[in-house]
Scaffold this motif. Structure first.
Motif, PDB file in Angstrom:
ATOM      1  N   ASP A  38       0.823  -1.100  -0.075  1.00  0.00           N
ATOM      2  CA  ASP A  38       0.043   0.070  -0.011  1.00  0.00           C
ATOM      3  C   ASP A  38       1.056   1.119   0.003  1.00  0.00           C
ATOM      4  OD1 ASP A  38      -2.183  -1.799   0.224  1.00  0.00           O
ATOM      5  OD2 ASP A  38      -2.598  -1.424   2.066  1.00  0.00           O
ATOM      6  N   VAL A  39       1.967   1.342   0.804  1.00  0.00           N
ATOM      7  CA  VAL A  39       2.768   2.669   1.012  1.00  0.00           C
ATOM      8  C   VAL A  39       3.420   2.752  -0.219  1.00  0.00           C
ATOM      9  CG1 VAL A  39       4.296   3.769   2.405  1.00  0.00           C
ATOM     10  CG2 VAL A  39       2.691   2.405   3.486  1.00  0.00           C
ATOM     11  N   ARG A  40       4.104   1.726  -0.855  1.00  0.00           N
ATOM     12  CA  ARG A  40       5.044   1.834  -1.714  1.00  0.00           C
ATOM     13  C   ARG A  40       4.176   2.085  -3.148  1.00  0.00           C
ATOM     14  NH1 ARG A  40       6.463  -2.768  -3.436  1.00  0.00           N
ATOM     15  NH2 ARG A  40       7.936  -2.008  -5.021  1.00  0.00           N
ATOM     16  N   SER A  70       2.499   6.605  -7.182  1.00  0.00           N
ATOM     17  CA  SER A  70       1.375   7.247  -8.063  1.00  0.00           C
ATOM     18  C   SER A  70       1.431   8.591  -7.476  1.00  0.00           C
ATOM     19  CB  SER A  70       0.164   6.454  -7.631  1.00  0.00           C
ATOM     20  OG  SER A  70      -0.264   6.384  -6.131  1.00  0.00           O
ATOM     21  N   HIS A  71       1.579   8.789  -6.158  1.00  0.00           N
ATOM     22  CA  HIS A  71       1.346  10.265  -5.753  1.00  0.00           C
ATOM     23  C   HIS A  71       2.593  11.063  -6.024  1.00  0.00           C
ATOM     24  CE1 HIS A  71      -0.207  13.213  -3.292  1.00  0.00           C
ATOM     25  NE2 HIS A  71       1.019  13.747  -2.729  1.00  0.00           N
ATOM     26  N   PHE A  72       3.769  10.499  -5.946  1.00  0.00           N
ATOM     27  CA  PHE A  72       5.324  11.263  -6.072  1.00  0.00           C
ATOM     28  C   PHE A  72       5.611  11.198  -7.581  1.00  0.00           C
ATOM     29  CE2 PHE A  72       4.672  11.002  -1.726  1.00  0.00           C
ATOM     30  CZ  PHE A  72       4.774  12.300  -1.199  1.00  0.00           C
ATOM     31  N   GLY A  73       5.385   9.912  -8.120  1.00  0.00           N
ATOM     32  CA  GLY A  73       5.701   9.454  -9.473  1.00  0.00           C
ATOM     33  C   GLY A  73       7.272   9.009  -9.291  1.00  0.00           C
TER      34      GLY A  73
END
Length: 239
Positions: free
Chosen positions: A116-118, A123-126
């Motif tokens: 989940d975290v990875r 996705s959020h930081f590319g």
């Protein structure tokens, strides 16, 4: 590193003092996940594009150490800090972080931490970095988590940073292969934790792993944990 450590009693090194993180050039971004009724993750985003990433347990603490990396001669490094449980029972934290106690709870946290975290960071930081530019980090109980994640997922975490690991999770009789590079540190005033760190260092070396084991003058939770992070990053990722 330009800032060399002094030598303390019995040859143990005194870590450089942690830099102040009150003012950082980077950014702190916090997200709340559904896991465990709402678990936060705080990411330190360096001012320059990240060349390395450190995933950490006890993230409410370690995510705040980005200023120490900014003050050191290390590559721009993102810290992804997954918070510990807010349960007042310390054993709940240990059951999440250390494999031997509660297989189901450990597996649930492992899925949260590894998947989940990875996926959110990607996705959020590319940002997607190879294992050789990715580390997993922890202190005390979460140092056991870092060792467990490194041994179980060497294709994801190419380096392990483990400060003062507890003794609940011990080296397996048969080590997996391949093994991540591992940097362990413990304090001279916390002999039980220093013994656990040394046990891991010896077992990993015997299995052919690249290992650093450092003793610092200090007790459990002292500032040497924070001061060691830039040294760990420099060792794993160079400049």
């Amino acid at each position: 590193m330009d800032d060399e450590a002094a030598v303390g009693p019995a040859g143990a090194e005194v870590a450089p003092k942690p830099a102040s993180a009150d003012r950082i050039a980077g950014e702190l971004v916090t997200e709340t996940f559904d896991y465990d009724g709402g678990r936060q993750v705080t990411v330190y985003v360096p001012p320059d594009p990240p060349e390395a990433v450190v995933f950490a347990g006890d993230g409410q603490l370690i995510s705040q150490w980005g200023g120490d990396l900014e003050a050191a001669d290390v590559p721009p490094t993102m810290i992804v800090g997954a918070y510990r449980t807010d349960d007042e029972d310390e054993m709940v934290r240990i059951h999440e972080y250390s494999p031997p106690f509660d297989a189901d709870r450990f597996a649930a946290h492992e899925s949260f931490f590894v998947s989940d975290v990875r996926n959110w960071v990607r996705s959020h930081f590319g940002i997607t970095l190879p294992a050789e530019r990715t580390a997993v980090c922890g202190v005390s109980a979460s140092a056991e988590l870092s060792l467990a994640m490194g041994l179980r997922h060497p294709d994801i975490y190419g380096a392990v940073f483990s400060a003062s690991p507890g003794g609940g999770y011990r080296p397996p009789a048969e080590m997996p292969s391949p093994l991540p590079r591992t940097y362990l540190v413990a304090g001279t005033l916390e002999p039980w934790f220093c013994e656990n760190a040394t046990r891991w260092a010896d077992a990993l070396r015997d299995a052919g792993a690249d290992v650093v084991m450092t003793e610092r003058v200090g007790n459990h939770g002292d500032p040497f944990w924070q001061a060691e992070l830039p040294l760990m990053v420099a060792w794993a990722f160079g400049r």
